[in-house]
Design an enzyme around this catalytic site. Structure first.
Site, PDB file in Angstrom:
ATOM      1  N   VAL A 112       0.772  -1.215   0.117  1.00 28.72           N
ATOM      2  CA  VAL A 112       0.224  -0.241   0.224  1.00 28.72           C
ATOM      3  C   VAL A 112       0.978   1.255  -0.048  1.00 28.72           C
ATOM      4  O   VAL A 112       1.633   1.288   0.946  1.00 28.72           O
ATOM      5  CB  VAL A 112      -0.971  -0.083   1.258  1.00 28.72           C
ATOM      6  CG1 VAL A 112      -1.859   1.329   1.070  1.00 28.72           C
ATOM      7  CG2 VAL A 112      -1.728  -1.215   1.352  1.00 28.72           C
ATOM      8  N   VAL A 114       1.324   5.591  -1.496  1.00 25.55           N
ATOM      9  CA  VAL A 114       0.718   6.830  -1.895  1.00 25.55           C
ATOM     10  C   VAL A 114       2.090   7.699  -1.915  1.00 25.55           C
ATOM     11  O   VAL A 114       2.912   7.567  -1.032  1.00 25.55           O
ATOM     12  CB  VAL A 114      -0.151   7.699  -1.141  1.00 25.55           C
ATOM     13  CG1 VAL A 114      -0.488   9.191  -1.694  1.00 25.55           C
ATOM     14  CG2 VAL A 114      -1.311   7.028  -1.069  1.00 25.55           C
ATOM     15  N   GLN A 121      -3.163  14.659   1.446  1.00 21.61           N
ATOM     16  CA  GLN A 121      -4.428  15.030   0.852  1.00 21.61           C
ATOM     17  C   GLN A 121      -5.694  14.288   0.934  1.00 21.61           C
ATOM     18  O   GLN A 121      -6.588  14.356   0.258  1.00 21.61           O
ATOM     19  CB  GLN A 121      -4.120  15.326  -0.522  1.00 21.61           C
ATOM     20  CG  GLN A 121      -2.962  16.191  -0.993  1.00 21.61           C
ATOM     21  CD  GLN A 121      -2.561  16.205  -2.168  1.00 21.61           C
ATOM     22  OE1 GLN A 121      -3.347  15.981  -3.268  1.00 21.61           O
ATOM     23  NE2 GLN A 121      -1.429  16.531  -2.723  1.00 21.61           N
ATOM     24  N   GLY A 122      -5.434  13.037   1.785  1.00 21.34           N
ATOM     25  CA  GLY A 122      -6.570  12.381   1.972  1.00 21.34           C
ATOM     26  C   GLY A 122      -6.874  10.916   1.008  1.00 21.34           C
ATOM     27  O   GLY A 122      -7.725  10.160   0.828  1.00 21.34           O
ATOM     28  N   LEU A 123      -5.514  11.198  -0.114  1.00 23.83           N
ATOM     29  CA  LEU A 123      -5.596  10.033  -1.146  1.00 23.83           C
ATOM     30  C   LEU A 123      -5.501   8.547  -0.484  1.00 23.83           C
ATOM     31  O   LEU A 123      -6.062   7.531  -0.987  1.00 23.83           O
ATOM     32  CB  LEU A 123      -4.652  10.333  -1.967  1.00 23.83           C
ATOM     33  CG  LEU A 123      -5.095  11.559  -3.043  1.00 23.83           C
ATOM     34  CD1 LEU A 123      -3.786  11.874  -3.848  1.00 23.83           C
ATOM     35  CD2 LEU A 123      -6.138  11.278  -3.705  1.00 23.83           C
ATOM     36  N   GLY A 124      -4.668   8.367   0.582  1.00 24.28           N
ATOM     37  CA  GLY A 124      -4.431   7.039   1.088  1.00 24.28           C
ATOM     38  C   GLY A 124      -5.916   6.573   1.578  1.00 24.28           C
ATOM     39  O   GLY A 124      -6.130   5.470   1.427  1.00 24.28           O
ATOM     40  N   ASP A 148       3.462  -1.188   9.085  1.00 27.62           N
ATOM     41  CA  ASP A 148       4.629  -0.839   9.668  1.00 27.62           C
ATOM     42  C   ASP A 148       4.329   0.115  10.919  1.00 27.62           C
ATOM     43  O   ASP A 148       3.164   0.722  10.732  1.00 27.62           O
ATOM     44  CB  ASP A 148       5.317   0.051   8.603  1.00 27.62           C
ATOM     45  CG  ASP A 148       6.144  -0.842   7.667  1.00 27.62           C
ATOM     46  OD1 ASP A 148       6.665  -1.978   8.186  1.00 27.62           O
ATOM     47  OD2 ASP A 148       6.570  -0.454   6.596  1.00 27.62           O
ATOM     48  N   GLN A 150       4.782   3.226  11.750  1.00 28.62           N
ATOM     49  CA  GLN A 150       4.554   4.857  11.361  1.00 28.62           C
ATOM     50  C   GLN A 150       2.956   4.771  10.514  1.00 28.62           C
ATOM     51  O   GLN A 150       2.499   5.885  10.638  1.00 28.62           O
ATOM     52  CB  GLN A 150       5.578   5.274  10.689  1.00 28.62           C
ATOM     53  CG  GLN A 150       5.701   4.785   9.080  1.00 28.62           C
ATOM     54  CD  GLN A 150       6.623   3.673   9.053  1.00 28.62           C
ATOM     55  OE1 GLN A 150       6.873   3.053  10.103  1.00 28.62           O
ATOM     56  NE2 GLN A 150       6.955   3.486   7.682  1.00 28.62           N
ATOM     57  N   TYR A 155      -4.030   3.181   9.736  1.00 27.08           N
ATOM     58  CA  TYR A 155      -5.042   2.125   9.551  1.00 27.08           C
ATOM     59  C   TYR A 155      -6.017   2.156  10.572  1.00 27.08           C
ATOM     60  O   TYR A 155      -7.260   1.734  10.364  1.00 27.08           O
ATOM     61  CB  TYR A 155      -4.597   0.707   9.338  1.00 27.08           C
ATOM     62  CG  TYR A 155      -3.512   0.817   8.213  1.00 27.08           C
ATOM     63  CD1 TYR A 155      -4.127   0.798   6.814  1.00 27.08           C
ATOM     64  CD2 TYR A 155      -2.111   0.612   8.017  1.00 27.08           C
ATOM     65  CE1 TYR A 155      -3.489   0.624   5.750  1.00 27.08           C
ATOM     66  CE2 TYR A 155      -1.693   0.447   6.870  1.00 27.08           C
ATOM     67  CZ  TYR A 155      -2.170   0.504   5.681  1.00 27.08           C
ATOM     68  OH  TYR A 155      -1.420   0.415   4.440  1.00 27.08           O
TER      69      TYR A 155
END
Lengths: 175, 175
Positions: A112, A114, A121-124, A148, A150, A155
């Site tokens: 995963v 970005v 920007q909220g894309l994740g 991970d 960080q 999540y």
């Protein structure tokens, strides 16, 4: 999505047996320059340039991997998703993720990512929302991943739980 | 294996595209009664009776699942392994596990089970040894699983690590 606005969903191409249909969704559109616009697309196509994917992964500090193995992993993932920035005729890969699955009960997310220029920007979150939607449409209810340190908080905000009921993620590596 | 003795490995049948070859291995043989012997076999065949598998899973307290979904999960697992007890003409399923995978980097184990009557004899360890060997033969080096609290110690003995470098297993369930 913070400043990107969802517009419409386009129908996709026929899918390989037992896999979700390929689709492309216009997530956002905004003015760019010289009267041009730029768009961000979400896609479930497996047609990913491996050099472009490598560049994206290197940008977040991941190790280089043999293209032969990356190709095989993409071919054998249940779901492959990507985010694309389109400016005029240029189309750039800015996000990626894939999931392995038994097509029935469980899916596990891998890779995963970005691009750092487009983080914050909220894309994740958009990427994850779309992945969860795709997997839920396939009636898969146990979505798992290995985070991970960080990105655990990220999540958790998406509704993922760490160690529910004491269940532990475990890893075996060759000695 | 504690009291079972490994004897020989038999060649398998041709495999589906990209998957390991099916094989059957005689793990152990010992006298039973009336001059009969009993054997324990390891198998990678997907030809599993779903009622027999259900019985095995119910014996360790797992919830009943729709056969349609279990069949789909077995079909779409990268590796399916089982343990069989053979006494004369009778053959009984006493262990099972399966793995999803991208066929390249990662595999994730699901539904690892040994029948309670046959636990404590090293069969779980044998099953895991065979799974790891199969996956390593496919050049998969990141073998993962989600362990219930009571079996974390077992997997640690097998060389599995919990949360290496702070990586956390995470789960998303439908709300």
């Amino acid at each position: 999505m913070t400043f990107w606005k969802s517009l419409f969903a386009a129908p996709g191409t026929p899918a390989a047996a037992g896999r979700p249909r390929e689709k492309e969704i216009l997530l956002a559109e905004k003015p760019y320059r010289n009267g041009e616009t730029q768009q961000i697309y979400f896609s479930t196509s497996r047609d990913i340039d491996l050099y472009e994917l490598e560049e994206l992964c290197l940008a977040v500090g991941w190790a280089r991997r043999p293209h032969r193995k990356v190709r095989k992993a993409i071919e054998n993932s249940f779901l492959v998703v990507s985010l694309w920035l389109e400016r005029g005729a240029q189309r750039r890969l800015i996000g990626f993720a894939r999931a392995t699955s038994d097509h029935a009960f469980n899916a596990t997310l891998w890779d995963v990512v970005v691009h750092p220029e487009f983080q914050g920007q909220g894309l994740g979150k958009t990427l994850m929302d779309q992945i969860i939607r795709e997997l839920r449409q396939q009636d898969i209810s146990n979505i798992t991943l290995f985070a991970d340190p960080q990105v655990i908080g990220f999540y958790q905000q998406m509704g993922f739980l760490t160690d529910p009921e004491g269940i532990k993620g475990m890893f075996w590596y060759p000695r």
